[in-house]
Write an enzyme that holds these catalytic residues in place. Structure first.
Site, short mmCIF file in Angstrom:
data_model
loop_
_atom_site.label_atom_id
_atom_site.label_comp_id
_atom_site.label_asym_id
_atom_site.label_seq_id
_atom_site.Cartn_x
_atom_site.Cartn_y
_atom_site.Cartn_z
CB THR A 14 -3.83 -0.02 -4.47
OG1 THR A 14 -4.79 -0.90 -5.03
CG2 THR A 14 -3.47 -0.47 -3.07
CE LYS A 106 5.90 -3.96 -8.84
NZ LYS A 106 5.24 -3.77 -7.57
CD GLU A 130 13.14 4.27 -1.43
OE1 GLU A 130 14.07 5.06 -1.33
OE2 GLU A 130 13.32 3.03 -1.46
CB VAL A 133 12.78 -2.18 -4.95
CG1 VAL A 133 13.30 -3.48 -4.33
CG2 VAL A 133 13.13 -2.11 -6.42
CB ILE A 137 11.91 -1.42 2.67
CG1 ILE A 137 10.99 -2.45 3.32
CG2 ILE A 137 13.32 -1.50 3.20
CD1 ILE A 137 11.35 -3.89 2.96
CG ASP A 202 6.67 -8.09 -8.50
OD1 ASP A 202 6.33 -6.97 -8.94
OD2 ASP A 202 7.04 -8.27 -7.33
CE LYS A 206 8.55 -5.54 -6.28
NZ LYS A 206 7.66 -6.38 -5.47
N GLY A 303 1.27 -2.74 -0.45
CA GLY A 303 0.11 -2.22 0.26
C GLY A 303 0.03 -0.71 0.14
N1 LIG Z 1 -0.16 -1.99 -4.84
C1 LIG Z 1 1.01 -2.00 -4.22
O1 LIG Z 1 1.11 -2.43 -3.07
C2 LIG Z 1 2.22 -1.47 -4.91
C3 LIG Z 1 3.44 -1.37 -4.20
C4 LIG Z 1 4.56 -0.85 -4.81
C5 LIG Z 1 4.48 -0.44 -6.14
N2 LIG Z 1 3.29 -0.57 -6.83
C6 LIG Z 1 3.25 -0.08 -8.21
O2 LIG Z 1 2.45 1.09 -8.21
C7 LIG Z 1 1.77 1.21 -9.46
C8 LIG Z 1 0.27 1.30 -9.19
O3 LIG Z 1 -0.16 0.11 -8.52
P1 LIG Z 1 -1.60 0.01 -7.87
O4 LIG Z 1 -1.58 -1.23 -7.06
O5 LIG Z 1 -1.98 1.27 -7.23
O6 LIG Z 1 -2.49 -0.25 -9.17
P2 LIG Z 1 -4.08 -0.06 -9.31
O7 LIG Z 1 -4.73 -0.23 -8.01
O8 LIG Z 1 -4.50 -0.91 -10.46
O9 LIG Z 1 -4.22 1.48 -9.71
C9 LIG Z 1 -3.97 1.99 -10.99
C10 LIG Z 1 -5.06 3.01 -11.28
O10 LIG Z 1 -4.74 3.70 -12.49
C11 LIG Z 1 -5.88 3.66 -13.35
N3 LIG Z 1 -5.42 3.74 -14.73
C12 LIG Z 1 -4.77 2.79 -15.45
N4 LIG Z 1 -4.49 3.24 -16.68
C13 LIG Z 1 -4.96 4.50 -16.74
C14 LIG Z 1 -4.97 5.49 -17.75
N5 LIG Z 1 -4.42 5.28 -18.95
N6 LIG Z 1 -5.55 6.68 -17.48
C15 LIG Z 1 -6.12 6.92 -16.28
N7 LIG Z 1 -6.14 6.03 -15.27
C16 LIG Z 1 -5.56 4.82 -15.50
C17 LIG Z 1 -6.55 2.36 -13.03
O11 LIG Z 1 -7.86 2.36 -13.48
P3 LIG Z 1 -8.54 0.92 -13.88
O12 LIG Z 1 -8.67 0.19 -12.59
O13 LIG Z 1 -9.81 1.31 -14.51
O14 LIG Z 1 -7.55 0.27 -14.83
C18 LIG Z 1 -6.43 2.32 -11.52
O15 LIG Z 1 -7.45 3.06 -10.88
C19 LIG Z 1 2.18 -0.02 -10.27
O16 LIG Z 1 3.28 0.32 -11.08
C20 LIG Z 1 2.63 -1.01 -9.21
O17 LIG Z 1 3.56 -1.94 -9.70
C21 LIG Z 1 2.17 -1.06 -6.23
#
Ligand SMILES: NC(=O)c1ccc[n+]([C@@H]2O[C@H](COP(=O)([O-])OP(=O)(O)OC[C@H]3O[C@@H](n4cnc5c(N)ncnc54)[C@H](OP(=O)(O)O)[C@@H]3O)[C@@H](O)[C@H]2O)c1
Length: 436
Positions: A14, A106, A130, A133, A137, A202, A206, A303
């Site tokens: 994402t 986080k 950044e 959390v 923002i 979660d 944060k 998001g």
């Molecule tokens: N989503 C949000 O709104 C948001 C906001 C702020 C912070 N975050 C943080 O940002 C980080 C990513 O979140 P996300 O929502 O983007 O997660 P996500 O959609 O699950 O994306 C993670 C990606 O990394 C891949 N992946 C996982 N382990 C891997 C590995 N060892 N080698 C290669 N690829 C790998 C996953 O593949 P698979 O799907 O096959 O596992 C997936 O495509 C997290 O730490 C989250 O807490 C997210």
């Protein structure tokens, strides 16, 4: 002529896809703003077949994250796979190799932040975070830079959009907790396994990051008192509403005398409170500092695009640092701020409480309840008996004056053993608005 920095992105999910898209589509504009060309050099994921809504050149793709952290031409590694391992090992290796790191992780920072920042300091490189959390923002930058002159005494945050969305739906649409959770899943605001969000963990991750920045205090997860929102009922939301309050999922760090309170739990806020109108998936962090007074940071807490906004801002900061030949410009300070000697035990905190007793409708019940509360030094501010009608068991709702948590726990233990009490009593803490 502008300089160039090369970025390696690990995790094309994402957030990763949002970052890649922003760098590819807005690269030129960014270059004009910061004077450095940011080049996306390589992107790693396990699976590139899934559609991300835009085309990533095949030449950038790899499925080996170690290739990115060891790549000699990559200056900045962006970790967006989430989870503890292999994210931690990858970040440590990147830092050891003199690369700058940007992460949104986080959970990892809350568990291993001290070790990671020590590694960055040793390597003389930067670790930016950044997006960890508040999504889009810029609260991390605000705490580390814009508010640095302040002695902060309170940080209150609605930092989990899923929980805030659920409680908002329960209030506005009169849904049960389970119906609101289903709605959150339906709109993509809750994960398939939502426990990290709804059980408050979660938010606790944060809060640990905010506490380190705002107060210079490192707290472990076990030191944070955490309660989720899954026990909040429609009835409590309605009674709170009638009394002029709403229930919000709050992460709280507050200095009281020489102690620091760190807790995450659903909290009653008067409708006039600055955080009371932060609804749906929105996040907000309220900060109180001695110079700035009250400051409120509001926006989308999660998001793809909001998180990408923060990650790209971090990359831009690294680019600026590299262009000026500096690093470790803003060290993470681990010295507790003015006067904080210890964390406050949960039993010692003092707040006003909302209490809902489910009692048999017969004379003398109120006197028995208030007698026990009085013996535990809890004074009642108001009593509201609901739905007398023909029901045999009636809710009795009370607001207390400030009371000590341990006294409340002890009193409720006694009260809940009484024969006329038919369900465990609900007690929800309140948070008063600051006067200045
Ligand atoms: N989503 C949000 O709104 C948001 C906001 C702020 C912070 N975050 C943080 O940002 C980080 C990513 O979140 P996300 O929502 O983007 O997660 P996500 O959609 O699950 O994306 C993670 C990606 O990394 C891949 N992946 C996982 N382990 C891997 C590995 N060892 N080698 C290669 N690829 C790998 C996953 O593949 P698979 O799907 O096959 O596992 C997936 O495509 C997290 O730490 C989250 O807490 C997210």
């Amino acid at each position: 002529m502008s300089q160039q920095i090369n970025v390696g992105l690990i995790g094309f999910g994402t957030v990763g896809a949002g970052v890649a898209k922003a760098l590819l589509e807005k690269g030129r504009r960014l270059e004009r703003r910061i004077g450095t060309r940011i080049v996306l050099r390589q992107v790693c994921d396990r699976d590139f077949r899934r559609s991300r809504g835009f085309r990533l050149p095949a030449s950038l793709m790899t499925d080996d994250p170690w290739q990115i952290v060891r790549h000699p031409d990559i200056h900045v590694v962006v970790e967006l796979i989430g989870g503890l391992e292999p994210a931690k090992a990858l970040i440590l290796e990147a830092l050891r190799r003199g690369k700058h790191v940007v992460t949104a992780n986080k959970a990892l920072l809350a568990h291993a932040g001290r070790e990671l920042f020590a590694a960055a300091s040793l390597a003389g490189t930067d670790l930016y975070f950044e997006a960890s959390v508040g999504g889009g923002i810029p609260i991390i930058k605000a705490l580390r830079e814009g508010l640095i002159a302040n002695d902060i005494d309170a940080l209150l945050g609605i930092v989990n959009g899923t929980s805030n969305y659920i409680l908002t739906q329960m209030r506005e649409q009169r849904l049960s907790f389970h119906e609101a959770l289903l709605a959150a899943k339906h709109h993509g605001y809750a994960e398939r396994d939502p426990s990290l969000d709804i059980e408050g963990r979660d938010a606790a991750h944060k809060l640990a990051i905010l506490t380190a920045l705002g107060f210079g205090v490192q707290v472990s997860q076990s030191e944070i008192h955490v309660e989720g929102i899954s026990k909040i009922s429609q009835a409590d939301i309605q009674y709170a509403d009638e009394l002029g309050y709403c229930i919000k999922p709050l992460a709280i760090a507050k200095q009281v005398d020489h102690e620091l309170e760190v807790r995450v739990h659903p909290t009653l806020l008067a409708k006039s409170h600055l955080l009371a109108n932060v609804n749906g998936v929105y996040n907000a962090i309220y900060v109180h500092g001695d110079l700035v007074g009250s400051a409120l940071f509001y926006g989308r807490g999660a998001g793809q695009n909001p998180a990408a906004s923060s990650v790209v801002a971090d990359i831009a900061d690294v680019a600026r640092n590299l262009a000026s030949g500096v690093s470790q410009r803003i060290a993470v300070n681990h010295a507790p701020h003015h006067g904080i000697r210890r964390l406050r035990r949960m039993g010692d905190i003092e707040t006003r409480y909302y209490m809902r007793f489910m009692a048999t409708d017969r004379p003398g019940v109120l006197a028995r309840i208030s007698g026990v509360l009085g013996r535990h030094h809890i004074s009642i501010a108001s009593v509201h008996q609901k739905e007398r009608r023909a029901a045999r068991i009636v809710p009795v709702v009370m607001m207390t004056h400030e009371a000590k948590e341990s006294n409340v726990r002890n009193a409720l233990q006694t009260i809940d053993r009484m024969a006329f009490i038919k369900q465990p009593t609900v007690a929800i803490r309140t948070e008063a608005p600051r006067s200045k």
